[in-house]
Design a protein around this motif. Structure first.
Motif, mmCIF file in Angstrom:
data_model
loop_
_atom_site.group_PDB
_atom_site.id
_atom_site.type_symbol
_atom_site.label_atom_id
_atom_site.label_comp_id
_atom_site.label_asym_id
_atom_site.label_seq_id
_atom_site.Cartn_x
_atom_site.Cartn_y
_atom_site.Cartn_z
ATOM 1 N N THR A 195 15.838 8.773 4.947
ATOM 2 C CA THR A 195 14.432 8.394 4.761
ATOM 3 C C THR A 195 14.276 7.528 3.522
ATOM 4 O O THR A 195 15.024 7.682 2.534
ATOM 5 N N ILE A 196 13.338 6.606 3.599
ATOM 6 C CA ILE A 196 12.826 5.915 2.407
ATOM 7 C C ILE A 196 11.443 6.499 2.184
ATOM 8 O O ILE A 196 10.498 6.197 2.918
ATOM 9 N N GLY A 235 10.938 -1.200 -0.306
ATOM 10 C CA GLY A 235 11.651 -0.862 0.917
ATOM 11 C C GLY A 235 12.964 -1.606 1.024
ATOM 12 O O GLY A 235 13.979 -1.040 1.467
ATOM 13 N N MET A 239 16.599 0.275 0.968
ATOM 14 C CA MET A 239 17.510 0.101 2.099
ATOM 15 C C MET A 239 18.873 -0.379 1.623
ATOM 16 O O MET A 239 19.910 0.049 2.151
ATOM 17 N N VAL A 252 16.705 5.637 10.148
ATOM 18 C CA VAL A 252 15.960 5.819 8.896
ATOM 19 C C VAL A 252 14.464 5.919 9.217
ATOM 20 O O VAL A 252 13.931 5.095 9.967
ATOM 21 N N VAL A 254 10.943 5.547 7.484
ATOM 22 C CA VAL A 254 10.404 4.886 6.301
ATOM 23 C C VAL A 254 8.926 5.234 6.181
ATOM 24 O O VAL A 254 8.176 5.144 7.152
ATOM 25 N N MET A 259 7.107 -0.901 3.751
ATOM 26 C CA MET A 259 8.482 -0.631 3.315
ATOM 27 C C MET A 259 9.450 -0.779 4.481
ATOM 28 O O MET A 259 10.581 -1.264 4.315
ATOM 29 N N ALA A 260 9.037 -0.364 5.675
ATOM 30 C CA ALA A 260 9.905 -0.493 6.843
ATOM 31 C C ALA A 260 10.195 -1.955 7.162
ATOM 32 O O ALA A 260 11.318 -2.305 7.556
ATOM 33 N N ALA A 263 12.879 -2.914 4.943
ATOM 34 C CA ALA A 263 14.146 -2.333 5.385
ATOM 35 C C ALA A 263 14.732 -3.121 6.548
ATOM 36 O O ALA A 263 15.954 -3.355 6.607
ATOM 37 N N VAL A 280 14.898 2.499 13.325
ATOM 38 C CA VAL A 280 13.944 2.508 12.207
ATOM 39 C C VAL A 280 12.567 2.923 12.714
ATOM 40 O O VAL A 280 12.096 2.412 13.742
ATOM 41 N N GLY A 282 8.535 3.594 11.056
ATOM 42 C CA GLY A 282 7.650 3.491 9.899
ATOM 43 C C GLY A 282 6.484 4.459 10.002
ATOM 44 O O GLY A 282 6.481 5.389 10.811
ATOM 45 N N THR A 298 6.398 3.491 14.990
ATOM 46 C CA THR A 298 5.695 3.937 13.789
ATOM 47 C C THR A 298 4.802 5.130 14.093
ATOM 48 O O THR A 298 4.479 5.400 15.253
#
Length: 339
Positions: A195-196, A235, A239, A252, A254, A259-260, A263, A280, A282, A298
């Protein structure tokens, strides 16, 4: 018609033409029903004939109302007016409700201690009827300070710090939304999910990280965490750190779409296919999520509805009504090509 070269009509001139007292005219123009229909008609005719317009400042002194609501955001203007969809969406929702209620929105940015003090002095003068607080960091004193003034206040997100829980707030199911995202990744065979996370001095960052850790722990897996600050640049930096420290990650989550998007750019630069090599997801469902490359899966939060609900709640408080201490709005996983 009144000659435009003459002075602006006053309550006294309206009263003379209507044949009533100044106090009676004041009651009529301020919406009082404690007058007879005959007097109401006489005053209305005089107001129309003279072109009288009530003085807003004078009316606020009498009514102790300003018909204004402040939105206080402890962020710099560059963050407020970035391409992040959260603040524009919140503003649209708030503005829609306040316009319908014939109220004025006052935007105040408190990004420094000096601006915080200036805004506190401004609000202490009862220049608005209520305050909406958004994007609070840490144990921000604004909620308790404003409530100590007797100011109606509602916050976007649960405020942190001692006494802050006394302020009513509107939020979304951060942790639940993130758990749904991580479970989606796990159900598709991803085995090293990082995760971010967002900033850990904001409730959104804290609760989204908690949701990730809960879902990872339930799956018997190890948490892999980097921290950003909800900006695209953070982000990208996070990453890069993940790829350096954990090159084997295959997914990941995010904590914001902005931020995604950062990334995704780094993954492209590194030659990692999305979602083939790294899936990914978000959080927000901002416009950027639909136009990123590839389109971003997302967690949708109802940003416009958050703004509308914030405005509705502060208007109720300003009118002397009670409101719920907390309203939690649902989130929804939106699946697109990135996962």
């Amino acid at each position: 018609m009144r000659d435009p070269r003459t002075s602006r009509p006053t309550l006294e001139t309206v009263a003379r033409l209507a044949g009533v007292s100044r106090a009676t005219v004041s009651r009529v123009v301020n919406g009082s029903t404690a007058v007879t229909p005959r007097v109401q008609e006489a005053v209305d005719r005089a107001v129309e004939q003279l072109g009288y317009v009530p003085n807003p400042a004078a009316r606020s002194l009498v009514s102790r109302r300003t018909d204004s609501i402040a939105l206080v955001v402890p962020e710099p203007a560059t963050r407020m007016f970035s391409d992040d969809a959260f603040f524009p969406g919140i503003l649209r929702g708030i503005g829609q409700e306040l316009e319908a209620a014939d109220k004025q929105l006052v935007l105040l940015l408190a990004s420094t201690p000096a601006s915080h003090e200036r805004i506190t002095r401004y609000l202490r003068g009862r220049t608005v009827d209520g305050v909406i607080l958004a994007s609070l960091h840490g144990a921000d004193p604004f909620p308790t300070e404003l409530m100590a003034m007797g100011m109606p206040v509602v916050t976007s997100g649960r405020p942190l710090g001692r006494g802050a829980a006394l302020a009513p707030y509107i939020d979304v199911d951060h942790a639940g939304g993130v758990r749904a995202a991580v479970e989606h990744l796990l159900a598709r065979g991803r085995t090293r999910v990082a995760t971010i996370a967002g900033p850990q001095d904001m409730i959104a960052g804290i609760e989204r990280l908690a949701g990730y850790r809960d879902a990872i722990a339930a799956a018997g897996m190890r948490s892999i965490v980097e921290i950003g600050d909800f900006t695209r640049e953070s982000g990208m930096a996070a990453m890069r750190r993940l790829l350096d420290d954990e090159p084997g990650i295959d997914a990941v989550f995010v904590a914001s779409d902005l931020m995604a998007d950062g990334a995704l750019r780094v993954l492209r630069q590194a030659g990692r296919a999305v979602p083939g090599d790294v899936a990914v997801i978000g959080f927000d469902d901002a416009a950027t999520s639909r136009y990123s490359e590839p389109p971003l899966t997302t967690v949708r939060q109802p940003i416009h509805e958050i703004g509308r609900t914030l405005a509705q709640q502060v208007l109720r408080l300003a009118a002397g009504d009670e409101v719920d201490d907390a309203l939690i709005l649902p989130t929804e996983l939106i699946v697109r090509e990135s996962a």
